[in-house]
Design an enzyme around this catalytic site. Structure first.
Site, PDB file in Angstrom:
ATOM      1  CG  ASP A  71      47.966  51.247  47.855  1.00 12.21           C
ATOM      2  OD1 ASP A  71      47.653  50.187  48.423  1.00 12.21           O
ATOM      3  OD2 ASP A  71      47.126  51.829  46.914  1.00 12.21           O
ATOM      4  CG  HIS A  89      50.780  50.109  44.330  1.00 13.38           C
ATOM      5  ND1 HIS A  89      49.496  49.912  43.649  1.00 13.38           N
ATOM      6  CD2 HIS A  89      51.036  51.427  44.864  1.00 13.38           C
ATOM      7  CE1 HIS A  89      49.160  51.020  43.955  1.00 13.38           C
ATOM      8  NE2 HIS A  89      49.727  52.097  44.573  1.00 13.38           N
ATOM      9  CG  HIS A 149      52.600  54.977  42.553  1.00 13.07           C
ATOM     10  ND1 HIS A 149      51.776  56.113  42.089  1.00 13.07           N
ATOM     11  CD2 HIS A 149      52.104  54.306  43.359  1.00 13.07           C
ATOM     12  CE1 HIS A 149      50.715  56.065  42.906  1.00 13.07           C
ATOM     13  NE2 HIS A 149      50.813  54.972  43.737  1.00 13.07           N
ATOM     14  CG  HIS A 183      48.570  55.935  50.427  1.00  8.99           C
ATOM     15  ND1 HIS A 183      47.306  56.335  50.620  1.00  8.99           N
ATOM     16  CD2 HIS A 183      49.016  55.866  49.406  1.00  8.99           C
ATOM     17  CE1 HIS A 183      46.781  56.435  49.349  1.00  8.99           C
ATOM     18  NE2 HIS A 183      47.667  55.802  48.615  1.00  8.99           N
TER      19      HIS A 183
END
Length: 281
Positions: free
Chosen positions: A101, A152, A156, A246
């Protein structure tokens, strides 16, 4: 009627049929060649010497039919609005999915891509639009190397604190950047922090995306050490598991080192690392 009269009449009928066939062929050819945006005009009837020349050519309508009877083309089925994200994936045997991510980040994403390529493994990258916009070459590389690029959001945020219009903007802008970078819009999305709500599911479906969560959280963002990240992956490994890691959002050097260790261990343990297929029902 004698024989000579019968033959003369037969020749006349055949000549007339040839003229009509040529006129029909000319009309058919014009219809097929017409620009779709322009009105269709009827062909003028052929006559005289022109008709005789056309009559000697093969019938165009026999070679190029106007209408066909192939299967009816249907567009993709609309995406179902889910009430919860997928947390596991179906597959034969010991199948797992690796996801990363918050990227792409030019400091860490290339190293992760190199490790995956060294083991001929595909993963999923849930990118943030503001990162993708500055690193379209990496998004393009992800897609070119067979990885799945997911959405995503743009910046964020915590979606549960945003209005519907803000959620839509966060997701749509990111899909636009992904499409601009690699030619295809994402078909998977993941809510930041795993904070899902009705708006996220509905807007994601409206944009043609399915929601994907995770089964094993490496918590690599807390920088617990590469060995701890590796242990969490190996301890949680099981058929259908989705691993969360990540490749951006901070110092991800531990995540890079951990992947180099746990990926060959998973493969040696007969796990097959794959990416999920899109669900339509």
């Amino acid at each position: 009627m004698n024989k000579d009269q019968f033959l003369s009449r037969r020749k006349a009928l055949l000549a007339g049929a040839a003229v009509l066939g040529a006129a029909g062929a000319a009309g058919a050819a014009q219809l097929l060649a017409a620009d779709p945006g322009s009105p269709v005009r009827s062909a003028a009837p052929a006559a005289g010497a022109q008709a005789n020349r056309l009559a000697r050519k093969p019938s165009a309508y026999r070679l190029q039919p106007i209408a066909g009877y192939g299967p009816v083309r249907r567009g993709p089925a609309p995406t179902l609005v889910r009430h919860e994200p997928f947390l596991r994936v179906a597959g034969r045997g010991r199948t797992m999915v690796l996801t990363f991510d918050d990227g792409p980040d030019p400091r860490y994403t290339p190293e992760i891509l190199r490790t995956l390529a060294a083991h001929d493994v595909h993963a999923m990258f849930f990118v943030c639009g503001e990162m993708a916009a500055d690193n379209k070459d990496l998004v393009r590389r992800m897609a070119d190397e067979g990885h799945v690029v997911g959405n995503h959001t743009w910046s964020h945020p915590l979606l549960t604190r945003l209005s519907r219009s803000a959620v839509h903007s966060e997701m749509e802008r990111t899909s636009d950047v992904v499409e601009d970078a690699c030619g295809e819009r994402p078909v998977w999305f993941r809510a930041p922090y795993g904070a899902w709500n009705r708006a996220a599911f509905q807007i994601g479906a409206d944009l043609g995306m399915e929601p994907l969560g995770w089964t094993v959280d490496t918590l690599d963002w807390t920088a617990p050490g590469a060995r701890t990240i590796e242990s969490r992956v190996m301890d949680g490994a099981a058929p259908g598991v989705v691993v969360l890691g990540h490749d951006a959002g901070g110092d991800r050097s531990q995540s890079v080192r951990a992947l180099r260790e746990y990926l060959p261990r998973l493969l040696d343990s007969d796990y097959r690392i794959t990416v999920p297929r899109r669900q339509y029902t």
